[in-house]
Motif scaffolding. Sequence first.
Motif, PDB file in Angstrom:
ATOM      1  N   ARG A  13     -20.287  -3.171   3.501  1.00  0.00           N
ATOM      2  CA  ARG A  13     -20.749  -2.531   2.278  1.00  0.00           C
ATOM      3  C   ARG A  13     -19.714  -2.807   1.184  1.00  0.00           C
ATOM      4  O   ARG A  13     -18.506  -2.831   1.461  1.00  0.00           O
ATOM      5  CB  ARG A  13     -20.933  -1.032   2.498  1.00  0.00           C
ATOM      6  CG  ARG A  13     -22.099  -0.721   3.422  1.00  0.00           C
ATOM      7  CD  ARG A  13     -22.229   0.763   3.687  1.00  0.00           C
ATOM      8  NE  ARG A  13     -21.163   1.252   4.550  1.00  0.00           N
ATOM      9  CZ  ARG A  13     -20.947   2.527   4.837  1.00  0.00           C
ATOM     10  NH1 ARG A  13     -21.730   3.458   4.294  1.00  0.00           N
ATOM     11  NH2 ARG A  13     -19.964   2.887   5.634  1.00  0.00           N
ATOM     12  N   THR A  14     -20.171  -3.028  -0.023  1.00  0.00           N
ATOM     13  CA  THR A  14     -19.275  -3.491  -1.078  1.00  0.00           C
ATOM     14  C   THR A  14     -19.438  -2.662  -2.341  1.00  0.00           C
ATOM     15  O   THR A  14     -20.519  -2.141  -2.630  1.00  0.00           O
ATOM     16  CB  THR A  14     -19.548  -4.969  -1.420  1.00  0.00           C
ATOM     17  OG1 THR A  14     -20.927  -5.107  -1.794  1.00  0.00           O
ATOM     18  CG2 THR A  14     -19.261  -5.881  -0.233  1.00  0.00           C
ATOM     19  N   ALA A  15     -18.333  -2.569  -3.099  1.00  0.00           N
ATOM     20  CA  ALA A  15     -18.371  -1.804  -4.348  1.00  0.00           C
ATOM     21  C   ALA A  15     -17.265  -2.281  -5.277  1.00  0.00           C
ATOM     22  O   ALA A  15     -16.261  -2.861  -4.841  1.00  0.00           O
ATOM     23  CB  ALA A  15     -18.208  -0.314  -4.076  1.00  0.00           C
ATOM     24  N   ILE A  16     -17.460  -2.017  -6.556  1.00  0.00           N
ATOM     25  CA  ILE A  16     -16.402  -2.140  -7.551  1.00  0.00           C
ATOM     26  C   ILE A  16     -15.835  -0.743  -7.788  1.00  0.00           C
ATOM     27  O   ILE A  16     -16.579   0.239  -7.859  1.00  0.00           O
ATOM     28  CB  ILE A  16     -16.950  -2.718  -8.874  1.00  0.00           C
ATOM     29  CG1 ILE A  16     -17.232  -4.221  -8.725  1.00  0.00           C
ATOM     30  CG2 ILE A  16     -15.976  -2.477 -10.025  1.00  0.00           C
ATOM     31  CD1 ILE A  16     -17.889  -4.840  -9.948  1.00  0.00           C
ATOM     32  N   LEU A  17     -14.520  -0.660  -7.902  1.00  0.00           N
ATOM     33  CA  LEU A  17     -13.850   0.581  -8.296  1.00  0.00           C
ATOM     34  C   LEU A  17     -12.863   0.224  -9.390  1.00  0.00           C
ATOM     35  O   LEU A  17     -11.851  -0.446  -9.138  1.00  0.00           O
ATOM     36  CB  LEU A  17     -13.121   1.217  -7.109  1.00  0.00           C
ATOM     37  CG  LEU A  17     -12.325   2.488  -7.430  1.00  0.00           C
ATOM     38  CD1 LEU A  17     -13.238   3.611  -7.891  1.00  0.00           C
ATOM     39  CD2 LEU A  17     -11.507   2.929  -6.218  1.00  0.00           C
TER      40      LEU A  17
END
Length: 223
Positions: free
Chosen positions: A114-118
């Motif tokens: 699972r991937t995200a920008i923070l």
Amino acid sequence: MTLAAAKVCVFDAYGTLFDIGGIARSVQGELGDKAETLLRVWRRRQLELSWLPLRAGVAADFWRVTDEALEFAMETLRLDDRGLRHRLMEGWLRPELYPEVIQSLSRLREMGCRTAILSNGTVRMLEAGAAGLRAHLDAVLSAQSVQRFKPDPLVYQLAATHFGVTPESVCFVSANAWDVSGAAAFGFQVVWINRDNVSPEKLPLGTKATVANLAELPVILGG
């Protein structure tokens, strides 16, 4: 836990996925060698302002910080051009991607990550900048939602809370040494992107692995 066991990958945005050098390149025709100097002074001031304690009643607004930093940079280089200033600010809404970003994120998703920008960027900045990446991301998380800037732990907590995981289950990826150190102190497993080929003895505190670009990340995570 090893990096190969991390199934959540969280990325910083600017300098990590987004090539902000493109902002300088877009005005190089009119500024010449000053373009890169302007960006360097601007970026440094932007970060310095974000690290200052927030004044009472002042929101954690990265767009405002970026604008204030640009004013400083343009005054430093003795540039007075409202049209140029507007175009430079708009560059943060249309950042270039590093060439390997989409393929690398796609590969991670194929691996079940699972991937995200923070990022410290505002919701508006990130939604605009990440428009072409949404198919490859589970989330785009802005520090604006907690009214703090990285490296405040509350910002890193956003990712752990969103995915419902412990910090050590997260692989956090950044090209910024201060961000690597902050994320590692929070408990993330941190991968440093050493795009500038900095000497190994200058590794940021807490680095678990170092890559030259994102294309190397899937291998480190067992892909």
